[in-house]
Design a protein around this motif. Structure first.
Motif, PDB file in Angstrom:
ATOM      1  N   PRO A 149       0.803  -1.235   0.000  1.00 52.37           N
ATOM      2  CA  PRO A 149       0.000   0.000   0.000  1.00 52.37           C
ATOM      3  C   PRO A 149       0.837   1.288   0.000  1.00 52.37           C
ATOM      4  O   PRO A 149       0.420   2.277  -0.598  1.00 52.37           O
ATOM      5  N   TRP A 150       2.011   1.285   0.629  1.00 52.30           N
ATOM      6  CA  TRP A 150       2.808   2.526   0.683  1.00 52.30           C
ATOM      7  C   TRP A 150       3.422   2.877  -0.657  1.00 52.30           C
ATOM      8  O   TRP A 150       3.754   4.019  -0.897  1.00 52.30           O
ATOM      9  N   CYS A 151       3.566   1.879  -1.573  1.00 50.74           N
ATOM     10  CA  CYS A 151       4.327   2.157  -2.798  1.00 50.74           C
ATOM     11  C   CYS A 151       3.637   1.720  -4.088  1.00 50.74           C
ATOM     12  O   CYS A 151       4.156   1.991  -5.168  1.00 50.74           O
ATOM     13  N   THR A 152       2.473   1.061  -4.012  1.00 52.73           N
ATOM     14  CA  THR A 152       1.867   0.583  -5.259  1.00 52.73           C
ATOM     15  C   THR A 152       1.549   1.755  -6.198  1.00 52.73           C
ATOM     16  O   THR A 152       1.073   2.793  -5.750  1.00 52.73           O
ATOM     17  N   VAL A 154      -0.749   1.916  -8.408  1.00 51.12           N
ATOM     18  CA  VAL A 154      -2.195   2.064  -8.610  1.00 51.12           C
ATOM     19  C   VAL A 154      -2.841   2.193  -7.225  1.00 51.12           C
ATOM     20  O   VAL A 154      -2.658   1.333  -6.361  1.00 51.12           O
ATOM     21  N   LYS A 155      -3.596   3.282  -7.034  1.00 54.64           N
ATOM     22  CA  LYS A 155      -3.991   3.634  -5.665  1.00 54.64           C
ATOM     23  C   LYS A 155      -5.257   2.933  -5.169  1.00 54.64           C
ATOM     24  O   LYS A 155      -5.595   3.027  -3.985  1.00 54.64           O
ATOM     25  N   ALA A 156      -5.965   2.229  -6.052  1.00 55.50           N
ATOM     26  CA  ALA A 156      -7.227   1.586  -5.633  1.00 55.50           C
ATOM     27  C   ALA A 156      -6.979   0.697  -4.422  1.00 55.50           C
ATOM     28  O   ALA A 156      -5.991  -0.052  -4.362  1.00 55.50           O
ATOM     29  N   GLY A 157      -7.866   0.798  -3.432  1.00 52.17           N
ATOM     30  CA  GLY A 157      -7.747  -0.059  -2.255  1.00 52.17           C
ATOM     31  C   GLY A 157      -6.752   0.429  -1.224  1.00 52.17           C
ATOM     32  O   GLY A 157      -6.555  -0.236  -0.201  1.00 52.17           O
ATOM     33  N   THR A 158      -6.106   1.539  -1.478  1.00 52.13           N
ATOM     34  CA  THR A 158      -5.170   2.095  -0.490  1.00 52.13           C
ATOM     35  C   THR A 158      -5.709   3.421   0.020  1.00 52.13           C
ATOM     36  O   THR A 158      -6.630   4.000  -0.565  1.00 52.13           O
ATOM     37  N   LEU A 159      -5.152   3.893   1.123  1.00 53.74           N
ATOM     38  CA  LEU A 159      -5.575   5.161   1.718  1.00 53.74           C
ATOM     39  C   LEU A 159      -4.463   6.189   1.584  1.00 53.74           C
ATOM     40  O   LEU A 159      -3.285   5.818   1.584  1.00 53.74           O
ATOM     41  N   PRO A 160      -4.844   7.451   1.518  1.00 54.96           N
ATOM     42  CA  PRO A 160      -3.793   8.482   1.577  1.00 54.96           C
ATOM     43  C   PRO A 160      -2.911   8.290   2.817  1.00 54.96           C
ATOM     44  O   PRO A 160      -1.705   8.533   2.782  1.00 54.96           O
ATOM     45  N   GLU A 161      -3.527   7.795   3.912  1.00 50.11           N
ATOM     46  CA  GLU A 161      -2.757   7.578   5.146  1.00 50.11           C
ATOM     47  C   GLU A 161      -1.631   6.549   4.939  1.00 50.11           C
ATOM     48  O   GLU A 161      -0.621   6.589   5.636  1.00 50.11           O
ATOM     49  N   ASP A 162      -1.846   5.603   4.002  1.00 52.79           N
ATOM     50  CA  ASP A 162      -0.786   4.626   3.734  1.00 52.79           C
ATOM     51  C   ASP A 162       0.470   5.315   3.204  1.00 52.79           C
ATOM     52  O   ASP A 162       1.567   4.778   3.295  1.00 52.79           O
ATOM     53  N   ARG A 163       0.254   6.477   2.584  1.00 56.04           N
ATOM     54  CA  ARG A 163       1.377   7.186   1.974  1.00 56.04           C
ATOM     55  C   ARG A 163       1.736   8.457   2.746  1.00 56.04           C
ATOM     56  O   ARG A 163       2.470   9.309   2.243  1.00 56.04           O
ATOM     57  N   ALA A 164       1.198   8.555   3.967  1.00 54.54           N
ATOM     58  CA  ALA A 164       1.565   9.706   4.796  1.00 54.54           C
ATOM     59  C   ALA A 164       3.063   9.635   5.084  1.00 54.54           C
ATOM     60  O   ALA A 164       3.630   8.549   5.189  1.00 54.54           O
ATOM     61  N   HIS A 165       3.693  10.766   5.183  1.00 53.46           N
ATOM     62  CA  HIS A 165       5.120  10.839   5.527  1.00 53.46           C
ATOM     63  C   HIS A 165       6.013  10.240   4.442  1.00 53.46           C
ATOM     64  O   HIS A 165       7.104   9.764   4.722  1.00 53.46           O
ATOM     65  N   LEU A 166       5.507  10.221   3.195  1.00 50.26           N
ATOM     66  CA  LEU A 166       6.323   9.710   2.084  1.00 50.26           C
ATOM     67  C   LEU A 166       6.394  10.750   0.964  1.00 50.26           C
ATOM     68  O   LEU A 166       5.902  10.528  -0.143  1.00 50.26           O
ATOM     69  N   PRO A 167       7.021  11.893   1.220  1.00 53.83           N
ATOM     70  CA  PRO A 167       7.095  12.924   0.178  1.00 53.83           C
ATOM     71  C   PRO A 167       8.042  12.522  -0.959  1.00 53.83           C
ATOM     72  O   PRO A 167       8.866  11.613  -0.810  1.00 53.83           O
TER      73      PRO A 167
END
Ligand SMILES: *Cc1c(COP(=O)(O)O)cnc(C)c1O
Length: 424
Positions: A149-152, A154-167
């Motif tokens: 989820p942090w790096c896929t 394609v964003k379907a099924g993931t949350l913005p929160e999964d990518r929080a703190h990943l600028p």
């Protein structure tokens, strides 16, 4: 070319596998007529479910380094399989392999074995955060680091929160990286670097030594770790971590794909600077300790250390690049061939929607060559000069066929959809 068996398999797959196929294996992202299923593979060649044979310039998307079904490596694998593979604990081979890898990889003092590249990149983030007690991890725009989820992509099924703190920052752009580092401030845990830019759809781009040194210096100044994601390029461009060529040692590096010539094993390597974090996290998997892939990795390492495979890949890659350029020019086309020659990205000039690339790949497939229209490719050390010349001869025949089709080319819907989902 007959694809009757393949068509029947696709029809069955459509009922029991989402979309009939998923991820990078989904041939709806490839030109029509590309086979989905393969029955066998030996050396440089793969055979599809209908019995058609191709010289394979994808090498399983990287895992195949010394040729398919390499007799020595597979003998080591099968020998250990008969002795014991997935057991209640690891085999002694685990320690031997860890010793061999830490001796081979300059920056590495320890390793954690796992199964997929995504395991190794995801663990790299955990180790960096556990080591530093910080949250932010910088990655380059568009860089692939796996399908969690942090790096896929394609964003379907993931949350913005999964990518929080990943600028993000722009690859090979020191000013952009400096800005991202400044923004992260004292919360910066790590910077993730691809060894070179090998993003799908784009020309590959090698970093300068200045850039690599700047990444290292910025991480050091911020008290953050440097992670090199060597899952794709590791041992294909150097007998050490890929950035060793630029004189830059990371704290962590992730490896997978070709390290056991196709057998399932990957690992995270780290230096003592990250050992505490590695000891703090909980890392495991049912198959992470299996012995047969470790035996295959040891046999692969033997070959890495005792053969001229790297020099051979370079020679074959240069021969291919020169031959394709000459052939393209002869027929009035222009190719954009980028990246290390043994990991070629071959795109077409004047081809914003990849229509030419798709048609060219179709024409090559019809001539017994499996190549990819928008992903970087891979050579293996079982290929011969004759194989490379066969690829070039096929191109020489394919370019005139492409010329005939130029006025009727249209963008491929699958690739348009994928590109827009990645961009979004
Ligand atoms: C393939 C790849 C991964 C993910 O590896 P998997 O084995 O597919 O999970 C991560 N990083 C890079 C650079 C890759 O090419």
């Amino acid at each position: 070319m007959q694809l009757r068996a393949d068509t029947a398999l696709r029809e069955r797959a459509a009922r029991v596998i989402p979309n009939g196929m998923y991820g990078h294996q989904a041939t709806h992202l490839l030109p029509p007529g590309f086979p989905q299923f393969f029955s066998s593979a030996h050396g440089a060649r793969i055979r599809d479910a209908d019995g058609n044979s191709y010289i394979d310039l994808m090498c399983a998307y990287g895992p195949n380094l010394f040729g398919y079904a390499d007799p020595e490596i597979d003998a080591a694998y099968i020998g250990q399989l008969r002795l014991g593979d997935t057991m209640t604990g690891p085999s002694p081979l685990m320690v031997e392999l860890a010793e061999r890898l830490t001796a081979r990889i300059g920056h590495a003092d320890w390793v954690i074995f796992c199964k997929n590249g995504t395991d190794a990149t995801t663990m790299a983030l955990e180790v960096a955060r556990a080591t530093t007690g910080r949250r932010k991890v910088l990655t380059a725009y568009g860089a692939y680091h796996g399908s969690a989820p942090w790096c896929t992509p394609v964003k379907a099924g993931t949350l913005p929160e999964d990518r929080a703190h990943l600028p993000h920052f722009l690859y090979n752009d020191i000013a952009s990286l400096e800005a991202a580092v400044a923004e992260a401030g004292t919360d910066l845990a790590a910077i993730v670097a691809s060894p070179f830019r090998h993003d799908a759809f784009f020309d590959q781009e090698e970093p300068t030594a200045d850039y690599a040194r700047a990444v290292r210096a910025l991480a050091d100044r911020a008290g953050a770790l440097l992670i090199v994601d060597d899952v794709r390029a590791g041992f294909r461009v150097a007998r050490d971590c890929s950035w060793s060529k630029l004189g830059v040692a990371p704290d962590l590096s992730s490896w997978g794909k070709c390290i056991a010539n196709g057998h399932p094993i990957s690992f995270l390597a780290g230096s003592d600077s990250a050992r505490k974090g590695a000891e703090a996290i909980y890392a495991t998997g049912s198959f992470w300790f299996s012995a047969a892939p470790m035996a295959a990795a040891l046999a692969t390492l033997d070959r890495i250390e005792n053969s001229y495979y790297l020099e051979r890949l370079n020679d074959l890659g240069n021969r291919l690049r020169r031959g394709l350029d000459t052939s393209a020019a002869r027929h009035g086309f222009s190719l954009k061939q980028t990246g290390p020659v043994q990991m070629p990205q071959i795109l077409h000039a004047e081809d914003p929607d990849f229509a030419r690339g798709f048609a060219f790949a179709e024409e090559m497939l019809a001539r017994g060559i499996y190549l990819h229209p928008w992903h970087n490719m891979f050579l293996n050390a079982a290929m011969t000069e004759t194989d490379i010349d066969q690829v070039i001869a096929a191109a020489d025949d394919a370019f005139p066929a492409l010329r005939e089709r130029l006025s009727t080319l249209a963008p491929h819907p699958g690739v348009v959809a994928l590109m827009s989902s990645v961009a979004g």
